[in-house]
Design an enzyme around this catalytic site. Structure first.
Site, PDB file in Angstrom:
ATOM      1  N   HIS A 186     -32.515   6.880  -6.173  1.00 33.96           N
ATOM      2  CA  HIS A 186     -33.015   5.950  -7.188  1.00 33.96           C
ATOM      3  C   HIS A 186     -32.321   4.598  -7.086  1.00 33.96           C
ATOM      4  O   HIS A 186     -32.967   3.551  -7.042  1.00 33.96           O
ATOM      5  CB  HIS A 186     -32.834   6.496  -8.599  1.00 33.96           C
ATOM      6  CG  HIS A 186     -33.283   5.509  -9.627  1.00 33.96           C
ATOM      7  ND1 HIS A 186     -34.611   5.228  -9.846  1.00 33.96           N
ATOM      8  CD2 HIS A 186     -32.585   4.685 -10.466  1.00 33.96           C
ATOM      9  CE1 HIS A 186     -34.718   4.294 -10.777  1.00 33.96           C
ATOM     10  NE2 HIS A 186     -33.500   3.949 -11.169  1.00 33.96           N
ATOM     11  N   ARG A 237     -24.728  -5.188 -12.550  1.00 31.19           N
ATOM     12  CA  ARG A 237     -25.121  -4.337 -13.666  1.00 31.19           C
ATOM     13  C   ARG A 237     -23.902  -3.843 -14.445  1.00 31.19           C
ATOM     14  O   ARG A 237     -24.044  -3.372 -15.571  1.00 31.19           O
ATOM     15  CB  ARG A 237     -25.906  -3.124 -13.177  1.00 31.19           C
ATOM     16  CG  ARG A 237     -27.244  -3.430 -12.560  1.00 31.19           C
ATOM     17  CD  ARG A 237     -27.899  -2.148 -12.079  1.00 31.19           C
ATOM     18  NE  ARG A 237     -29.080  -2.393 -11.283  1.00 31.19           N
ATOM     19  CZ  ARG A 237     -30.330  -2.391 -11.744  1.00 31.19           C
ATOM     20  NH1 ARG A 237     -30.552  -2.173 -13.025  1.00 31.19           N
ATOM     21  NH2 ARG A 237     -31.351  -2.599 -10.938  1.00 31.19           N
ATOM     22  N   ASP A 270     -40.096   3.356  -9.878  1.00 31.86           N
ATOM     23  CA  ASP A 270     -40.047   3.365 -11.344  1.00 31.86           C
ATOM     24  C   ASP A 270     -41.450   3.267 -11.935  1.00 31.86           C
ATOM     25  O   ASP A 270     -42.270   2.456 -11.502  1.00 31.86           O
ATOM     26  CB  ASP A 270     -39.253   2.164 -11.853  1.00 31.86           C
ATOM     27  CG  ASP A 270     -37.813   2.158 -11.378  1.00 31.86           C
ATOM     28  OD1 ASP A 270     -37.540   2.648 -10.276  1.00 31.86           O
ATOM     29  OD2 ASP A 270     -36.954   1.643 -12.116  1.00 31.86           O
ATOM     30  N   ASP A 312     -38.564   5.146 -20.969  1.00 32.68           N
ATOM     31  CA  ASP A 312     -37.970   3.928 -21.525  1.00 32.68           C
ATOM     32  C   ASP A 312     -38.828   2.709 -21.214  1.00 32.68           C
ATOM     33  O   ASP A 312     -39.557   2.646 -20.233  1.00 32.68           O
ATOM     34  CB  ASP A 312     -36.538   3.692 -21.030  1.00 32.68           C
ATOM     35  CG  ASP A 312     -35.538   4.654 -21.658  1.00 32.68           C
ATOM     36  OD1 ASP A 312     -35.811   5.132 -22.766  1.00 32.68           O
ATOM     37  OD2 ASP A 312     -34.497   4.914 -21.028  1.00 32.68           O
ATOM     38  N   ARG A 313     -38.695   1.729 -22.082  1.00 33.95           N
ATOM     39  CA  ARG A 313     -39.405   0.446 -22.028  1.00 33.95           C
ATOM     40  C   ARG A 313     -40.892   0.619 -22.343  1.00 33.95           C
ATOM     41  O   ARG A 313     -41.355   0.189 -23.379  1.00 33.95           O
ATOM     42  CB  ARG A 313     -39.193  -0.259 -20.683  1.00 33.95           C
ATOM     43  CG  ARG A 313     -37.740  -0.716 -20.486  1.00 33.95           C
ATOM     44  CD  ARG A 313     -37.659  -1.734 -19.361  1.00 33.95           C
ATOM     45  NE  ARG A 313     -36.302  -2.219 -19.179  1.00 33.95           N
ATOM     46  CZ  ARG A 313     -35.737  -3.200 -19.861  1.00 33.95           C
ATOM     47  NH1 ARG A 313     -36.417  -3.789 -20.806  1.00 33.95           N
ATOM     48  NH2 ARG A 313     -34.507  -3.592 -19.623  1.00 33.95           N
ATOM     49  N   ASN A 341     -31.559   6.280 -13.450  1.00 34.85           N
ATOM     50  CA  ASN A 341     -30.507   5.959 -14.419  1.00 34.85           C
ATOM     51  C   ASN A 341     -31.027   5.974 -15.859  1.00 34.85           C
ATOM     52  O   ASN A 341     -30.246   6.047 -16.811  1.00 34.85           O
ATOM     53  CB  ASN A 341     -29.884   4.599 -14.104  1.00 34.85           C
ATOM     54  CG  ASN A 341     -30.863   3.453 -14.268  1.00 34.85           C
ATOM     55  OD1 ASN A 341     -31.916   3.430 -13.628  1.00 34.85           O
ATOM     56  ND2 ASN A 341     -30.540   2.492 -15.109  1.00 34.85           N
ATOM     57  N   HIS A 342     -32.357   5.948 -16.031  1.00 37.96           N
ATOM     58  CA  HIS A 342     -32.914   5.988 -17.382  1.00 37.96           C
ATOM     59  C   HIS A 342     -33.190   7.404 -17.870  1.00 37.96           C
ATOM     60  O   HIS A 342     -33.616   7.570 -19.018  1.00 37.96           O
ATOM     61  CB  HIS A 342     -34.183   5.143 -17.471  1.00 37.96           C
ATOM     62  CG  HIS A 342     -33.909   3.701 -17.724  1.00 37.96           C
ATOM     63  ND1 HIS A 342     -33.904   3.147 -18.981  1.00 37.96           N
ATOM     64  CD2 HIS A 342     -33.590   2.698 -16.865  1.00 37.96           C
ATOM     65  CE1 HIS A 342     -33.612   1.862 -18.887  1.00 37.96           C
ATOM     66  NE2 HIS A 342     -33.416   1.563 -17.617  1.00 37.96           N
ATOM     67  N   HIS A 376     -35.340   1.206  -8.760  1.00 35.30           N
ATOM     68  CA  HIS A 376     -34.296   0.653  -9.622  1.00 35.30           C
ATOM     69  C   HIS A 376     -34.417  -0.838  -9.914  1.00 35.30           C
ATOM     70  O   HIS A 376     -33.755  -1.344 -10.814  1.00 35.30           O
ATOM     71  CB  HIS A 376     -32.939   0.947  -8.969  1.00 35.30           C
ATOM     72  CG  HIS A 376     -31.735   0.855  -9.850  1.00 35.30           C
ATOM     73  ND1 HIS A 376     -31.733   1.249 -11.172  1.00 35.30           N
ATOM     74  CD2 HIS A 376     -30.465   0.419  -9.596  1.00 35.30           C
ATOM     75  CE1 HIS A 376     -30.525   1.073 -11.674  1.00 35.30           C
ATOM     76  NE2 HIS A 376     -29.747   0.564 -10.759  1.00 35.30           N
ATOM     77  N   ASP A 400     -36.649   7.058 -13.383  1.00 34.30           N
ATOM     78  CA  ASP A 400     -37.044   6.076 -14.395  1.00 34.30           C
ATOM     79  C   ASP A 400     -38.498   6.265 -14.817  1.00 34.30           C
ATOM     80  O   ASP A 400     -39.328   5.346 -14.756  1.00 34.30           O
ATOM     81  CB  ASP A 400     -36.793   4.644 -13.910  1.00 34.30           C
ATOM     82  CG  ASP A 400     -35.331   4.245 -14.047  1.00 34.30           C
ATOM     83  OD1 ASP A 400     -34.496   5.136 -14.258  1.00 34.30           O
ATOM     84  OD2 ASP A 400     -35.028   3.045 -13.922  1.00 34.30           O
ATOM     85  N   HIS A 426     -41.566   3.861 -15.724  1.00 34.17           N
ATOM     86  CA  HIS A 426     -41.114   3.350 -17.025  1.00 34.17           C
ATOM     87  C   HIS A 426     -42.148   3.442 -18.149  1.00 34.17           C
ATOM     88  O   HIS A 426     -42.446   2.449 -18.809  1.00 34.17           O
ATOM     89  CB  HIS A 426     -40.649   1.907 -16.877  1.00 34.17           C
ATOM     90  CG  HIS A 426     -39.205   1.782 -16.468  1.00 34.17           C
ATOM     91  ND1 HIS A 426     -38.174   2.297 -17.229  1.00 34.17           N
ATOM     92  CD2 HIS A 426     -38.628   1.209 -15.379  1.00 34.17           C
ATOM     93  CE1 HIS A 426     -37.024   2.044 -16.625  1.00 34.17           C
ATOM     94  NE2 HIS A 426     -37.264   1.397 -15.488  1.00 34.17           N
TER      95      HIS A 426
END
Length: 493
Positions: free
Chosen positions: A348, A396, A225, A270-271, A299-300, A423, A267, A227
């Protein structure tokens, strides 16, 4: 139920206070441990359950947060914070109608609470938007990438960024693009559209599982990730070597060299508040070296996550909603997994809720869509390893928690030697589990400018022996993480 002694109640309250202290220091796992101790002594305290739900949510364990918030409501149906936190967990799981019911309950009791009103309006807007999109959707509707008239878009003379010549990415363009984005400047909308359209054309030709060969004597690097931490991605290139002919990451043969960026295991967005710059750079490199840059979906790279964690807001603010819709088209075509030298599988999230899944099953997954709530595609993106044997519900709330025995059986069934996944943030940037057969790699150091973790990448030799390379965060412009994200605070004042 037997009456709880005063001494036990006092001890439970001490555990709660210790948990609160850990929570305030962002040590959420420790907070959960102490909330759990308090709950063991007094399971009928809605505050303990609700607070643990909040801590679970901070670790993105929304299924566990949902369960605890619901348990708190069962204990005390009048405890309004529990409804708020259950609504927040449902919201983060993409269960918008369920979230709307909880926030409606909250605003009914606290009509002047600004946070509750904001959440209620946010959910209501999403539910209405989804209903509208469903109503106007038609089966024969062409995707945006096929209807955009990109050629008619003019580039102003005042634009000082890189130009695509004949719509094609070359090395000079990529180098200029990286410098331009690093300086916090925007690529022209026309060129952004062209890159996204070409990326979709390229990705839709690939299977859901891609096979990668690492020739004898060469190495191959894998990142996890990132991000939206663009400046940390650029630091990875510095640490691991800039992609170039003189510094190849992969030799195509003994006669010629080809270039390869480490494959990034989902990923991208995001964030972090530089998600657009990060993913655009990776897409440009993918177009430059299509056979030697490998990008997988996380997943993002999904609408629900992008809506809550910032990418939709970032793209809409920097460009437009139309640009975000085009990114979604591209994300839908990202491969879901990769296999190195028929020995190492890269995903992932993780493995599956059933035995017997073969690599061919993964290759055949129909991926041009938003991930469903169950099945192979969902589990590849969302599942997590567990130290306990067998399978259990994932905290989750999506995917499955799978034990070391599940990993060993999957590897044996497919004649593989290791699973690499991402992840999850790890303090050292990576974590080896399942007797060395499974490794989690996470490449966003000091995640969200607050966690303090190292980042890592894995460098495999041609025999698939791993070497772990760690690194720390580098400075970035003064834009905080989640600057473009929806406000999903789970605490009510």
């Amino acid at each position: 139920m037997a009456e709880i002694s005063e001494e036990t109640l006092k001890k439970a309250e001490e555990f709660k206070l210790t948990a609160n202290d850990h929570f305030g220091k962002q040590k959420y796992a420790l907070a959960i441990d102490f909330y759990s101790k308090a709950i063991e002594l007094n399971s009928k305290n809605a505050v303990y359950l609700s607070n643990r739900a909040f801590a679970y949510a901070k670790l993105e364990q929304y299924g566990a947060a949902l369960q605890d918030a619901s348990a708190a409501i069962d204990v005390d149906p009048k405890y309004i914070k529990a409804y708020y936190r259950r609504g927040s967990a449902n919201l983060l799981l993409g269960k918008y109608k369920e979230a709307l019911k909880d926030f409606k309950k909250v605003v009914g009791i606290l009509p002047k609470n600004a946070e509750a009103q904001e959440k209620f309006k946010q959910c209501e807007k999403i539910v209405r938007q989804m209903a509208f999109e469903s109503a106007i959707a038609t089966e024969d509707e062409k995707p945006l990438s096929e209807t955009l008239d990109v050629e008619s878009i003019s580039v102003e003379s005042s634009y000082d960024g890189p130009h695509l010549m004949d719509g094609k990415v070359d090395l000079s363009f990529v180098q200029q693009l990286v410098a331009h984005l690093k300086a916090q400047k925007k690529l022209h909308t026309k060129y952004l559209y062209q890159i996204l359209i070409e990326m979709k054309k390229l990705l839709c030709k690939l299977p859901s599982l891609i096979d990668i060969e690492v020739p004898e004597g060469n190495s191959f690097s894998v990142c996890g990730d990132t991000h939206g931490q663009y400046y940390d991605l650029l630091n990875i290139f510095e640490i691991n070597g800039q992609p170039s002919i003189e510094n190849p990451y992969l030799c195509e043969s003994q006669m010629s060299t080809r270039k390869l960026i480490p494959p990034v295991n989902g990923d991208y967005v995001d964030r972090g508040s530089f998600s657009l710059e990060l993913v655009l750079t990776l897409f440009a490199y993918k177009l430059l070296y299509p056979d030697h840059v490998h990008l997988m979906r996380g997943n993002h790279e999904t609408i629900n996550m992008n809506r809550m964690y910032g990418f939709e807001g970032e793209v809409t603010q920097k460009y437009s909603k139309k640009c975000f819709d085009l990114f979604t088209e591209v994300f839908n075509w990202l491969p879901l997994s990769a296999c190195l030298n028929k020995k190492v599988i890269i995903v992932h999230g993780g493995l599956f809720s059933k035995d017997g899944v073969k690599l061919d099953d993964m290759r055949k997954i129909s991926r041009n869509r938003q991930p469903p709530d169950e099945g192979l595609m969902c589990e590849l993106l969302w599942s997590d390893p567990s130290p306990f044997p067998g399978r259990s519900p994932n905290k989750r709330g999506v995917g499955v928690a799978f034990g070391p025995d599940v990993t060993h059986k999957f590897l044996k069934d497919n004649n593989l030697q290791m699973v690499v996944r991402s992840h999850e943030v790890k303090e050292e940037g990576y974590l080896v589990e399942a007797d060395g057969k499974l490794v989690t790699v996470f490449s966003a150091p000091n995640y969200c400018d607050s966690v303090g973790n190292k980042g890592a990448l894995i460098r495999f030799d041609s025999q698939m022996n791993p070497k772990y390379v760690q690194f720390t965060a580098v400075p970035h412009p003064a834009i905080k993480p989640m600057a473009y994200a929806s406000n999903y605070n789970m605490f009510m004042k």
